[in-house]
Scaffold this active site. Structure first.
Site, PDB file in Angstrom:
ATOM      1  N   HIS A   1      44.597  79.058 -16.757  1.00 26.03           N
ATOM      2  CA  HIS A   1      44.752  78.043 -17.819  1.00 26.03           C
ATOM      3  C   HIS A   1      44.720  76.636 -17.790  1.00 26.03           C
ATOM      4  CE1 HIS A   1      47.894  81.207 -19.175  1.00 26.03           C
ATOM      5  NE2 HIS A   1      46.489  81.225 -19.776  1.00 26.03           N
TER       6      HIS A   1
ATOM      7  N   ASN B   1      59.575  90.317  -9.822  1.00 25.09           N
ATOM      8  CA  ASN B   1      60.004  89.354 -10.266  1.00 25.09           C
ATOM      9  C   ASN B   1      61.473  89.746 -10.303  1.00 25.09           C
ATOM     10  OD1 ASN B   1      60.718  87.925 -13.110  1.00 25.09           O
ATOM     11  ND2 ASN B   1      58.381  88.811 -13.233  1.00 25.09           N
TER      12      ASN B   1
HETATM   13  C1  BJW Z   1      60.273  83.915 -10.967  1.00 31.33           C
HETATM   14  C2  BJW Z   1      61.196  83.582 -10.440  1.00 31.33           C
HETATM   15  C3  BJW Z   1      60.756  83.409  -9.035  1.00 31.33           C
HETATM   16  C4  BJW Z   1      61.138  83.067 -12.181  1.00 31.33           C
HETATM   17  N1  BJW Z   1      59.373  84.516  -8.281  1.00 31.33           N
HETATM   18  N2  BJW Z   1      59.133  85.123 -10.214  1.00 31.33           N
HETATM   19  C5  BJW Z   1      47.600  88.498 -28.688  1.00 31.33           C
HETATM   20  C6  BJW Z   1      48.670  89.227 -29.299  1.00 31.33           C
HETATM   21  C7  BJW Z   1      49.625  88.051 -29.619  1.00 31.33           C
HETATM   22  C8  BJW Z   1      49.234  86.766 -29.070  1.00 31.33           C
HETATM   23  C9  BJW Z   1      47.934  86.705 -28.649  1.00 31.33           C
HETATM   24  C10 BJW Z   1      47.260  87.714 -28.257  1.00 31.33           C
HETATM   25  N3  BJW Z   1      46.198  87.594 -28.313  1.00 31.33           N
HETATM   26  C11 BJW Z   1      46.272  86.072 -28.387  1.00 31.33           C
HETATM   27  C12 BJW Z   1      47.273  85.368 -28.505  1.00 31.33           C
HETATM   28  C13 BJW Z   1      48.053  84.001 -28.482  1.00 31.33           C
HETATM   29  C14 BJW Z   1      48.677  82.848 -27.766  1.00 31.33           C
HETATM   30  C15 BJW Z   1      49.255  83.734 -27.243  1.00 31.33           C
HETATM   31  O1  BJW Z   1      49.199  84.746 -25.975  1.00 31.33           O
HETATM   32  N4  BJW Z   1      50.360  84.501 -27.345  1.00 31.33           N
HETATM   33  C16 BJW Z   1      51.705  84.840 -27.794  1.00 31.33           C
HETATM   34  C17 BJW Z   1      53.066  84.093 -26.502  1.00 31.33           C
HETATM   35  C18 BJW Z   1      52.060  85.526 -28.058  1.00 31.33           C
HETATM   36  N5  BJW Z   1      47.303  82.907 -26.594  1.00 31.33           N
HETATM   37  C19 BJW Z   1      46.439  81.981 -26.834  1.00 31.33           C
HETATM   38  O2  BJW Z   1      46.456  81.048 -27.367  1.00 31.33           O
HETATM   39  C20 BJW Z   1      45.738  81.796 -25.307  1.00 31.33           C
HETATM   40  N6  BJW Z   1      44.148  81.724 -26.508  1.00 31.33           N
HETATM   41  C21 BJW Z   1      43.408  82.705 -26.851  1.00 31.33           C
HETATM   42  O3  BJW Z   1      43.981  83.263 -26.671  1.00 31.33           O
HETATM   43  O4  BJW Z   1      42.612  82.431 -27.188  1.00 31.33           O
HETATM   44  C22 BJW Z   1      41.648  83.042 -28.256  1.00 31.33           C
HETATM   45  C23 BJW Z   1      40.801  82.323 -28.279  1.00 31.33           C
HETATM   46  C24 BJW Z   1      38.884  82.906 -28.308  1.00 31.33           C
HETATM   47  C25 BJW Z   1      38.413  82.231 -29.151  1.00 31.33           C
HETATM   48  C26 BJW Z   1      38.431  81.219 -29.076  1.00 31.33           C
HETATM   49  C27 BJW Z   1      39.088  80.544 -29.729  1.00 31.33           C
HETATM   50  C28 BJW Z   1      40.469  81.290 -29.458  1.00 31.33           C
HETATM   51  C29 BJW Z   1      45.905  81.041 -24.494  1.00 31.33           C
HETATM   52  C30 BJW Z   1      47.174  80.547 -23.822  1.00 31.33           C
HETATM   53  C31 BJW Z   1      47.415  79.302 -23.626  1.00 31.33           C
HETATM   54  C32 BJW Z   1      48.512  78.900 -22.608  1.00 31.33           C
HETATM   55  N7  BJW Z   1      48.999  78.190 -22.045  1.00 31.33           N
HETATM   56  C33 BJW Z   1      50.366  77.541 -21.621  1.00 31.33           C
HETATM   57  C34 BJW Z   1      50.279  76.316 -21.732  1.00 31.33           C
HETATM   58  C35 BJW Z   1      49.266  74.863 -21.354  1.00 31.33           C
HETATM   59  C36 BJW Z   1      49.647  74.810 -20.190  1.00 31.33           C
HETATM   60  C37 BJW Z   1      50.756  74.373 -19.474  1.00 31.33           C
HETATM   61  O5  BJW Z   1      51.194  73.235 -19.899  1.00 31.33           O
HETATM   62  O6  BJW Z   1      51.658  74.528 -18.127  1.00 31.33           O
HETATM   63  O7  BJW Z   1      50.378  78.318 -20.488  1.00 31.33           O
HETATM   64  S1  BJW Z   1      52.121  78.567 -22.136  1.00 31.33           S
HETATM   65  C38 BJW Z   1      52.698  78.592 -20.985  1.00 31.33           C
HETATM   66  O8  BJW Z   1      53.091  80.303 -20.868  1.00 31.33           O
HETATM   67  C39 BJW Z   1      51.575  78.817 -19.770  1.00 31.33           C
HETATM   68  C40 BJW Z   1      51.756  79.291 -18.629  1.00 31.33           C
HETATM   69  O9  BJW Z   1      50.252  79.323 -18.044  1.00 31.33           O
HETATM   70  C41 BJW Z   1      51.725  81.262 -19.458  1.00 31.33           C
HETATM   71  C42 BJW Z   1      52.625  81.834 -19.043  1.00 31.33           C
HETATM   72  O10 BJW Z   1      53.613  81.833 -18.706  1.00 31.33           O
HETATM   73  P1  BJW Z   1      54.117  81.921 -17.068  1.00 31.33           P
HETATM   74  O11 BJW Z   1      53.880  82.290 -16.321  1.00 31.33           O
HETATM   75  O12 BJW Z   1      54.254  84.378 -17.616  1.00 31.33           O
HETATM   76  O13 BJW Z   1      55.853  81.705 -17.553  1.00 31.33           O
HETATM   77  P2  BJW Z   1      57.185  81.978 -18.219  1.00 31.33           P
HETATM   78  O14 BJW Z   1      57.944  81.309 -17.938  1.00 31.33           O
HETATM   79  O15 BJW Z   1      56.518  83.565 -18.928  1.00 31.33           O
HETATM   80  O16 BJW Z   1      57.762  83.494 -17.178  1.00 31.33           O
HETATM   81  C43 BJW Z   1      57.933  83.160 -15.759  1.00 31.33           C
HETATM   82  C44 BJW Z   1      58.368  84.136 -14.691  1.00 31.33           C
HETATM   83  O17 BJW Z   1      58.996  84.285 -13.636  1.00 31.33           O
HETATM   84  C45 BJW Z   1      59.177  85.191 -15.434  1.00 31.33           C
HETATM   85  O18 BJW Z   1      59.459  86.831 -15.576  1.00 31.33           O
HETATM   86  C46 BJW Z   1      60.669  85.409 -14.231  1.00 31.33           C
HETATM   87  O19 BJW Z   1      61.540  85.818 -14.779  1.00 31.33           O
HETATM   88  C47 BJW Z   1      59.996  85.185 -12.899  1.00 31.33           C
HETATM   89  N8  BJW Z   1      60.539  84.383 -11.900  1.00 31.33           N
HETATM   90  N9  BJW Z   1      61.494  82.952 -10.786  1.00 31.33           N
HETATM   91  C48 BJW Z   1      59.388  85.551  -9.385  1.00 31.33           C
HETATM   92  N10 BJW Z   1      61.295  82.850  -8.401  1.00 31.33           N
END
Ligand code: BJW
Length: 249
Positions: free
Chosen positions: A121, A215
């Site tokens: 990302h 997790n």
């Molecule tokens: C601990 C802990 C400790 C806490 N120890 N653990 C299929 C189905 C549905 C939707 C889609 C799909 N395909 C695509 C989509 C759309 C979308 C998407 O997925 N949406 C869903 C939310 C429904 N995806 C996209 O838009 C992506 N692009 C794409 O698919 O493009 C297609 C395309 C093709 C060709 C041309 C054009 C387009 C892009 C996704 C970009 C994500 N961006 C973000 C923000 C930007 C970065 C930033 O500003 O920082 O990235 S969103 C945000 O979520 C960030 C993260 O990287 C990402 C994942 O989150 P993560 O890392 O899992 O964090 P959390 O907070 O969710 O979870 C934390 C976890 O840690 C929890 O489980 C806690 O329990 C745990 N935890 N303490 C261990 N101490």
């Protein structure tokens, strides 16, 4: 910490040329003091992703989006890698074939010394010219001017993948290939809801990998994991790496 995950790992049959991958999310940096996105104190509890993390939001108000990223850059600049980041670097040093696939943009894995990694990302200290597409590192905290501009006069944007944007092609292809080739995949600190990253453990599992999740809470990945370690990554990952080393010939 419950000991039953050790019994689960006893089924592992690894050697130094086994292919090991690690998929990380925001939870791996939580103990460094970097906010996660979802959950009780997550960024998305206070901010709406559609206002800040989409190309439409940037087009509508680049200064607002940059204010938010400038604030986050300030938080991250003052944080250090934690024992989970260093344990992943230790894991890399056990295996000849290794890839860390991170969704995190904070750069803490790089700072912990992991060498073979893809940042799916983007990188929060990366900036990209919206006209020329050129990227560069900008470590200025706080930024001198918001929104920042390129020497060519065009706007700079964070070199981050926003919702609706494609992931860097090289990075996602490398991540998919490594997932399919994995003998062992660790999935650490991700909610497993953002695609395409969330599909990587499925690819690994379908190709026969042993999937180990770390997790504190259940996720959509939990049902496919061979072993789940419930706990904070900084607490449990160093012990898990020691155990994996002991099961590696
Ligand atoms: C601990 C802990 C400790 C806490 N120890 N653990 C299929 C189905 C549905 C939707 C889609 C799909 N395909 C695509 C989509 C759309 C979308 C998407 O997925 N949406 C869903 C939310 C429904 N995806 C996209 O838009 C992506 N692009 C794409 O698919 O493009 C297609 C395309 C093709 C060709 C041309 C054009 C387009 C892009 C996704 C970009 C994500 N961006 C973000 C923000 C930007 C970065 C930033 O500003 O920082 O990235 S969103 C945000 O979520 C960030 C993260 O990287 C990402 C994942 O989150 P993560 O890392 O899992 O964090 P959390 O907070 O969710 O979870 C934390 C976890 O840690 C929890 O489980 C806690 O329990 C745990 N935890 N303490 C261990 N101490």
């Amino acid at each position: 910490m419950p000991q039953d995950w050790r019994a689960g790992l006893a089924g592992l049959d690894l050697s130094r040329d086994s292919y090991v991958t690690v998929l990380t999310g925001a939870g791996v940096s939580a103990e460094s003091g970097v906010p996660t996105f979802r959950g009780e104190d997550g960024l998305w509890k206070t901010y709406r992703p559609e206002d800040l993390a989409t190309p439409q939001a940037f087009a509508a108000d680049p200064a607002l989006v940059w204010e938010w990223y400038d604030w986050r850059r300030g938080i991250i600049a003052g944080r250090e890698p934690n024992p989970a980041h260093y344990a992943i670097t230790d894991l890399e040093n056990i295996f000849e074939r290794f890839l860390l696939i991170t969704q995190n943009v904070d750069g803490l894995h790089r700072r912990a010394g992991t060498r073979n990694l893809v940042e799916l990302h983007g990188y929060i200290f990366g900036v990209r010219c919206v006209a020329e597409g050129t990227t560069m590192e900008n470590l200025e905290v706080p930024l001198a001017s918001i929104p920042p501009h390129c020497d060519c006069g065009a706007l700079l944007r964070p070199d981050i993948v926003w919702f609706g944007e494609a992931l860097p092609e090289g990075a996602i292809l490398k991540a998919m290939e490594a997932s399919r080739a994995s003998d062992l995949m660790l999935v650490v600190g991700t909610s497993g809801v953002v695609y395409p990253a969330a599909s990587l453990p499925v690819l690994a599992k379908e190709a026969g990998a042993f999937v180990l999740e770390i997790n504190p809470d259940p996720t959509p990945i939990t049902p496919l994991a061979d072993v789940t370690v419930r706990g904070k990554a900084g607490d449990v990952l160093p012990e898990v790496v020691v155990a994996i080393r002991s099961f590696t010939s």
